[in-house]
Write a protein that holds these residues in place. Sequence first.
Motif, PDB file in Angstrom:
ATOM      1  N   GLU A   1      26.448  10.815  46.085  1.00  0.00           N
ATOM      2  CA  GLU A   1      25.417  11.824  45.808  1.00  0.00           C
ATOM      3  C   GLU A   1      26.045  13.209  45.699  1.00  0.00           C
ATOM      4  N   HIS A   2      26.964  13.513  46.602  1.00  0.00           N
ATOM      5  CA  HIS A   2      27.662  14.801  46.552  1.00  0.00           C
ATOM      6  C   HIS A   2      28.418  14.948  45.237  1.00  0.00           C
ATOM      7  N   ALA A   3      29.075  13.885  44.795  1.00  0.00           N
ATOM      8  CA  ALA A   3      29.828  13.930  43.542  1.00  0.00           C
ATOM      9  C   ALA A   3      28.904  14.152  42.348  1.00  0.00           C
ATOM     10  N   ILE A   4      27.714  13.571  42.384  1.00  0.00           N
ATOM     11  CA  ILE A   4      26.731  13.810  41.315  1.00  0.00           C
ATOM     12  C   ILE A   4      26.410  15.291  41.227  1.00  0.00           C
ATOM     13  N   ARG A   5      26.214  15.928  42.395  1.00  0.00           N
ATOM     14  CA  ARG A   5      25.930  17.369  42.407  1.00  0.00           C
ATOM     15  C   ARG A   5      27.127  18.177  41.909  1.00  0.00           C
TER      16      ARG A   5
ATOM     17  N   ARG B   1      46.983   0.713  30.052  1.00  0.00           N
ATOM     18  CA  ARG B   1      48.135   1.426  30.634  1.00  0.00           C
ATOM     19  C   ARG B   1      49.408   0.608  30.494  1.00  0.00           C
ATOM     20  N   ASP B   2      49.320  -0.671  30.826  1.00  0.00           N
ATOM     21  CA  ASP B   2      50.514  -1.520  30.780  1.00  0.00           C
ATOM     22  C   ASP B   2      51.013  -1.699  29.346  1.00  0.00           C
ATOM     23  N   LEU B   3      50.114  -1.865  28.393  1.00  0.00           N
ATOM     24  CA  LEU B   3      50.522  -2.038  26.997  1.00  0.00           C
ATOM     25  C   LEU B   3      51.202  -0.788  26.445  1.00  0.00           C
ATOM     26  N   LEU B   4      50.795   0.373  26.948  1.00  0.00           N
ATOM     27  CA  LEU B   4      51.393   1.635  26.506  1.00  0.00           C
ATOM     28  C   LEU B   4      52.647   1.995  27.299  1.00  0.00           C
ATOM     29  N   GLY B   5      52.988   1.188  28.309  1.00  0.00           N
ATOM     30  CA  GLY B   5      54.202   1.406  29.095  1.00  0.00           C
ATOM     31  C   GLY B   5      54.159   2.642  29.968  1.00  0.00           C
ATOM     32  N   LEU B   6      52.986   2.961  30.506  1.00  0.00           N
ATOM     33  CA  LEU B   6      52.818   4.161  31.323  1.00  0.00           C
ATOM     34  C   LEU B   6      52.970   3.847  32.808  1.00  0.00           C
ATOM     35  N   ASN B   7      53.255   4.888  33.584  1.00  0.00           N
ATOM     36  CA  ASN B   7      53.413   4.740  35.035  1.00  0.00           C
ATOM     37  C   ASN B   7      52.219   5.269  35.815  1.00  0.00           C
ATOM     38  N   THR B   8      51.147   5.623  35.151  1.00  0.00           N
ATOM     39  CA  THR B   8      49.964   6.186  35.798  1.00  0.00           C
ATOM     40  C   THR B   8      49.408   5.216  36.837  1.00  0.00           C
ATOM     41  N   GLU B   9      49.151   5.718  38.054  1.00  0.00           N
ATOM     42  CA  GLU B   9      48.523   4.855  39.049  1.00  0.00           C
ATOM     43  C   GLU B   9      47.020   4.822  38.813  1.00  0.00           C
ATOM     44  N   ILE B  10      46.451   3.649  39.041  1.00  0.00           N
ATOM     45  CA  ILE B  10      45.021   3.451  38.847  1.00  0.00           C
ATOM     46  C   ILE B  10      44.393   3.122  40.189  1.00  0.00           C
ATOM     47  N   VAL B  11      43.372   3.893  40.539  1.00  0.00           N
ATOM     48  CA  VAL B  11      42.697   3.733  41.827  1.00  0.00           C
ATOM     49  C   VAL B  11      41.264   3.275  41.565  1.00  0.00           C
ATOM     50  N   GLY B  12      40.922   2.100  42.064  1.00  0.00           N
ATOM     51  CA  GLY B  12      39.560   1.598  41.951  1.00  0.00           C
ATOM     52  C   GLY B  12      38.691   2.160  43.057  1.00  0.00           C
ATOM     53  N   VAL B  13      37.430   2.423  42.735  1.00  0.00           N
ATOM     54  CA  VAL B  13      36.492   2.993  43.716  1.00  0.00           C
ATOM     55  C   VAL B  13      35.258   2.105  43.798  1.00  0.00           C
ATOM     56  N   VAL B  14      34.914   1.703  45.018  1.00  0.00           N
ATOM     57  CA  VAL B  14      33.717   0.899  45.257  1.00  0.00           C
ATOM     58  C   VAL B  14      32.825   1.614  46.251  1.00  0.00           C
ATOM     59  N   SER B  15      31.589   1.144  46.335  1.00  0.00           N
ATOM     60  CA  SER B  15      30.684   1.656  47.359  1.00  0.00           C
ATOM     61  C   SER B  15      31.039   1.041  48.704  1.00  0.00           C
ATOM     62  N   ALA B  16      31.021   1.850  49.744  1.00  0.00           N
ATOM     63  CA  ALA B  16      31.244   1.323  51.089  1.00  0.00           C
ATOM     64  C   ALA B  16      30.155   0.334  51.486  1.00  0.00           C
ATOM     65  N   HIS B  17      29.026   0.377  50.798  1.00  0.00           N
ATOM     66  CA  HIS B  17      27.898  -0.491  51.098  1.00  0.00           C
ATOM     67  C   HIS B  17      27.886  -1.730  50.202  1.00  0.00           C
ATOM     68  N   ALA B  18      28.890  -1.827  49.328  1.00  0.00           N
ATOM     69  CA  ALA B  18      29.055  -2.993  48.445  1.00  0.00           C
ATOM     70  C   ALA B  18      30.554  -3.135  48.189  1.00  0.00           C
TER      71      ALA B  18
ATOM     72  N   ALA C   1      29.582   8.596  39.059  1.00  0.00           N
ATOM     73  CA  ALA C   1      30.120   9.647  39.938  1.00  0.00           C
ATOM     74  C   ALA C   1      31.090   9.108  40.976  1.00  0.00           C
ATOM     75  N   ALA C   2      31.224   7.787  41.071  1.00  0.00           N
ATOM     76  CA  ALA C   2      32.047   7.196  42.132  1.00  0.00           C
ATOM     77  C   ALA C   2      33.511   7.615  42.020  1.00  0.00           C
ATOM     78  N   ALA C   3      34.039   7.702  40.788  1.00  0.00           N
ATOM     79  CA  ALA C   3      35.443   8.090  40.626  1.00  0.00           C
ATOM     80  C   ALA C   3      35.681   9.495  41.170  1.00  0.00           C
ATOM     81  N   LEU C   4      34.765  10.421  40.882  1.00  0.00           N
ATOM     82  CA  LEU C   4      34.894  11.770  41.424  1.00  0.00           C
ATOM     83  C   LEU C   4      34.791  11.751  42.940  1.00  0.00           C
ATOM     84  N   ALA C   5      33.896  10.947  43.486  1.00  0.00           N
ATOM     85  CA  ALA C   5      33.798  10.829  44.942  1.00  0.00           C
ATOM     86  C   ALA C   5      35.116  10.341  45.529  1.00  0.00           C
ATOM     87  N   GLY C   6      35.774   9.420  44.825  1.00  0.00           N
ATOM     88  CA  GLY C   6      37.066   8.931  45.288  1.00  0.00           C
ATOM     89  C   GLY C   6      38.125  10.009  45.278  1.00  0.00           C
ATOM     90  N   LEU C   7      38.156  10.810  44.201  1.00  0.00           N
ATOM     91  CA  LEU C   7      39.122  11.908  44.147  1.00  0.00           C
ATOM     92  C   LEU C   7      38.850  12.930  45.239  1.00  0.00           C
TER      93      LEU C   7
END
Length: 325
Positions: A260-264, A189-206, A279-285
């Motif tokens: 699990e819900h996002a997988i479904r 993203r930075d090399l292409l000069g974009l303004n897109t925000e990037i959101v990282g998603v982790v497990s609440a259990h890790a 599926a974690a990214a979809l769960a985050g969205l």
Amino acid sequence: MFDLNALRLAAHAVHQTLAPTPQLAWPLLADRLGCTVWVKHENHTPTGAFKVRGGLLYVQGLLAREPQTKGLVTATRGNHGQSLALAARSMGLSIRIVVPEGNSLEKNAAMRALGATVIECGKDFDEARAEAAALANTHQWHLVPAFHPDLIRGVATYALELFEAVEELDTVYVPIGMGSGICGLIQARDLLGLNTEIVGVVSAHADAFAQSFEQGRVVCTDSAHTFADGLACRQPLPEALAIIAQGAARVIRVSDREIEHAIRVYHETTHNTAEGAGAAALAGLIREQSQQQGRRVALILSGANIDRQLYAGILADGVEPSAQL
């Protein structure tokens, strides 16, 4: 870490082995979430996960630097190991891969099918990583790390494909395991000069990376008990955290139930298989759905390597997650 020309050269090298993966906007997913959603299908690579890109580039670079290399050893929960096993086999190298005890049977089988010797040791990834380091020292095998500039440049090629195919993305959600995927995304993203925000998603259990991001320092946790094995990190690497801290908008937590819900949801709206980390990214969205209405969003479906019985059980369970972790 690398410039745009080096990234394009990496893409050319990767594309000698695998075709660019698609980024598809699924109408049912858009209707369900109230925003335009592109899915970057890293589940469509030859190993079913994005890691194959980094493995190919790493082994090519290693042999250029150290042509006398005969054997490799690394630690993994599966996708990193498959990528290196495929690359090692193509280059005529032997490889030993250390996995935690009780690791995915199907991922273990896939690594063995690619020619790797799989060694089970330790209660989690971090203990397996320590065993791999010990084996490397004892037998003089080359220890492949989980995080390295060549690995990041390799996996960053998926980000280059995404950003050049889809213009004006507002947000990209990406899972965080050891950090190569999100770091490659940030760098592209930075090399292409974009303004897109990037959101990282982790497990609440890790959530070691989330705690580290919030506190501005490496925070290790005592456990990482999540079925989403690609997210099961309890010891973040400082170099990965530095890139994430500078380039990510935020790091959010999702529960195993939400994953699990996002997988479904993926199955219902796209008929694609997603593993837990995938599926974690979809769960985050879904968690942040209200703040993404009407926007242009992308999701990194990082892998599809989930054991059949686990996947069947998740699909059979139609319980929606609560709003609370």
